[in-house]
Every structure is written in C-alpha cells, then in structure tokens.
Design a protein around this motif. Structure first.
Motif, mmCIF file in Angstrom:
data_model
loop_
_atom_site.group_PDB
_atom_site.id
_atom_site.type_symbol
_atom_site.label_atom_id
_atom_site.label_comp_id
_atom_site.label_asym_id
_atom_site.label_seq_id
_atom_site.Cartn_x
_atom_site.Cartn_y
_atom_site.Cartn_z
ATOM 1 N N MET A 36 -0.247 9.720 -2.573
ATOM 2 C CA MET A 36 -0.787 10.325 -1.359
ATOM 3 C C MET A 36 -0.603 11.825 -1.453
ATOM 4 O O MET A 36 0.524 12.315 -1.601
ATOM 5 N N ILE A 58 1.906 2.299 4.054
ATOM 6 C CA ILE A 58 1.046 2.096 2.882
ATOM 7 C C ILE A 58 1.638 1.004 1.991
ATOM 8 O O ILE A 58 0.928 0.102 1.521
ATOM 9 N N THR A 62 -0.076 -2.689 1.089
ATOM 10 C CA THR A 62 -0.547 -2.924 -0.279
ATOM 11 C C THR A 62 0.484 -3.579 -1.189
ATOM 12 O O THR A 62 0.130 -4.096 -2.254
ATOM 13 N N VAL A 66 4.921 4.180 -3.169
ATOM 14 C CA VAL A 66 4.133 5.337 -2.734
ATOM 15 C C VAL A 66 4.769 6.622 -3.246
ATOM 16 O O VAL A 66 5.981 6.829 -3.113
ATOM 17 N N TYR A 281 -9.821 7.980 1.017
ATOM 18 C CA TYR A 281 -9.418 7.384 -0.263
ATOM 19 C C TYR A 281 -10.479 7.656 -1.307
ATOM 20 O O TYR A 281 -11.642 7.946 -0.981
ATOM 21 N N LEU A 294 -5.211 -1.400 3.957
ATOM 22 C CA LEU A 294 -4.739 -0.201 4.641
ATOM 23 C C LEU A 294 -5.416 -0.036 5.994
ATOM 24 O O LEU A 294 -4.756 0.245 7.012
#
Length: 345
Positions: A36, A58, A62, A66, A281, A294
């Motif tokens: 990110m 996140i 998923t 991250v 994204y 998400l």
C-alpha cells in the motif's frame, strides 16, 4: 543438432506460455504481501496507527501481509501504483486520474461517504487561507474575495493535488479570466511566479501540511490546502467550519510539522467542495478476487463502526476519516470522477 533442437523447443514453449497468458487476460504476479503506497499527507508518524488499522483490514480481507510504502512526493505515489510497484493506494481524485491515465488498469475501489452514508455528499473542502490579521485586503463589501491574491506569494500543495492545486487553480483561472488583463490566464500560468506572472512567487508545500506551514511561517501570503488533511493539527477558533471567515488555530498537541507553530492562526477566505479521495488498485498486480474481498469488507457495517477508521468526535485517536455516526465506505466507479477531469478541459 541437439543444441538447435533445444533452442527450438525453448522457443515453442515460450510461445505457448505467452499464448496461454494472452488467452487468460493479463497475467497476475504471485504475491503473499500487498503493498500500500501512501501520499505524503498520510505518511507522517502521527498517522502510523491509522495506516496500520487500514493494513489490518486489508489483511483480514485477503489473508495477506501488508507492506506500507511511505512517500514525500505525490508523483512518487502516483507512479508507484501506476507501474505496479504497489497493489493499492489512497489517492486524491486528481492523483487517481493521473495514475489511470498512465495505466488504465488503475481503478477505484471505494471512497468515504458523506454524513448521508452515500456518494451524494461525499465531499471535503479546498481552502484558500491567509494568516490571521491579514484578512483586510481580501474583503469587499463585508464579504471575502480573492481579488487581491494576484501579485502575492502563493503556496500550492503539489500540481498532482486535487484540493491543493487542481481545484483552486481552476477556480482562480475561472474568476480572473473574466477580467481583460487576465483573459488568457491558464492553470499552467499559476505554476511559476515572477515578473509579469500572476503570482509574485509560487511555492509547493509537497503536502497539505507543508502548504499550511508555508503560510504560518510567513513564506507565503496565501496558501491552498484542504480541511481534512489539517484536521488533526488545528481547531476552529471562531466562525463556521468550512465557510469563508472561519479562523483556525494550531492545537496544543499538534504533531510535526506544527510543533513550533502551536497557537498560530489562519483565516479561510475561499471554500470549494471537492470529491472525496478514492482507495484505488492496480489490476495488473492485484487479483479481482482480492479486489472484491477488499470492497466487501471495507464497505461493510463492521468497518463503518470501526472507531479507528471513522473517528467519532471527541476521540483522541489520530485517524483519516471523521465521523458523525453515519459515514461509511461506498463503492465507486471511474466515471464518478469526471467532474475533476473536466477541470482540465
């Protein structure tokens, strides 16, 4: 002969793989960590806990780890998401449009709503500001005006900022191009100051916080920055929030870069509503499965009630989104940002 045969077999195999990838659409990179990338505005140490909470969500959606990639430049964040070196980003509308123009596979996921819980009032505000005590030249018949910003030292945020450049520069051009001596004025004319230019000097703060500091330290006479990006550092001293004439004061507990500016005040002389910033994204590197997961989680009631994401009034948590109790994330499509695109036409 064996060497030639091996080369031919290698070429056939390579062609077969390429054909398979072409038939299946854009090949996705294998990944077990989602990156990110953040704008400078959200990269400060004071927002670390807020970034981590977004990261926790996140991961929950998923199942992947991250990585937070922090930046000091808008262009770096935009290029990072556009070239696939990050899976996700939180960009302003203009930054998203620039990333999408670089790579059409950069797409929006969701934005924070307004108090209605919908896109109808999913707005924040672009301000033009002067130091408290310097308001008089910007008043006419008891109302605030931008007539006298010409010839001043002016601070923008970044030329990729929606509320710190695109919206205010468009408004300035629209207002002054109606005057004979500035009828050919363009947004490009506002990027550089000097003799014969619209502004005496032009600065770029690099972030909304940086533009506010340019104003409060006296480097700029007028500065553009938005309400949401300085909300954690200032408090309303007088007037009505997000209305011309409102005076804001740097809070006692303000973090860097405002620690040496506690008590400093500024007055808002112009206010323009702006479309909320999207989480985006890059579908070249993030699977549609993860994109859907998400969106499903972030737009859920559970996240709407998460007080580390939507911060209730009175909370001491330093977050990204203020809440009156009804705000939430709402799915959004590319076309929703067309009003910002049209500012460049």
């Amino acid at each position: 002969m064996k060497r030639i045969a091996l080369i031919l077999m290698s070429l056939v195999l390579t062609a077969s793989i390429a054909t398979a990838c072409g038939q299946g659409g854009t090949a996705k990179k294998d990944y077990d960590t989602i990156t990110m990338v953040w704008y400078p505005n959200e990269s400060g140490e004071d927002l670390k806990a807020a970034r981590e909470e977004i990261g926790n969500l996140i991961k929950e959606a998923t199942g992947k780890e991250v990585e937070h990639k922090l930046t000091t430049d808008y262009a770096i964040a935009i290029e990072t998401i556009a070239n696939g070196n990050a899976h996700l980003s939180f960009l302003g509308a203009q930054g998203y449009i620039e990333a999408h123009n670089k790579n059409a596979n950069v797409l929006p996921l969701f934005v924070n709503s307004g108090a209605s819980g919908t896109l109808d009032d999913a707005l924040y505000y672009s301000w033009l500001n002067v130091k408290k005590g310097n308001e008089a030249p910007y008043m006419k018949d008891g109302k605030y005006t931008i007539d006298n910003i010409q010839g001043k030292r002016f601070s923008f945020v970044s030329n990729s900022s929606t509320s710190g450049f695109k919206v205010p520069s468009s408004g300035i051009v629209s207002y002054f191009s109606a005057m004979d001596n500035w009828k050919s004025l363009t947004q490009e004319d506002l990027v550089e100051g000097g003799s014969g230019k619209f502004f005496k000097e032009v600065l770029f703060g690099g972030s909304h916080q940086g533009s506010a500091v340019n104003l409060l330290t006296g480097r700029a006479d007028v500065a553009a920055f938005c309400d949401t990006c300085v909300a954690n550092y200032v408090e309303l001293a007088s007037g009505t929030e997000n209305r011309p004439g409102a005076v804001y004061r740097v809070r006692k507990d303000a973090a860097d870069p405002f620690t040496s500016l506690v008590g400093s005040e500024f007055t808002v002389i112009s206010v323009t509503p702006v479309l909320n910033a999207p989480f985006v994204y890059n579908k070249d590197v993030l699977t549609e499965e993860d994109a859907k997961a998400l969106t499903d989680l972030f737009t859920s009631d559970a996240v709407a009630k998460n007080e580390k994401v939507f911060i209730p009034k009175g909370s001491e948590f330093k977050g990204l989104f203020a809440s009156t109790g009804t705000e939430r994330f709402v799915k959004v499509e590319d076309a929703w940002f067309n009003p910002i695109r049209e500012l460049s036409n």
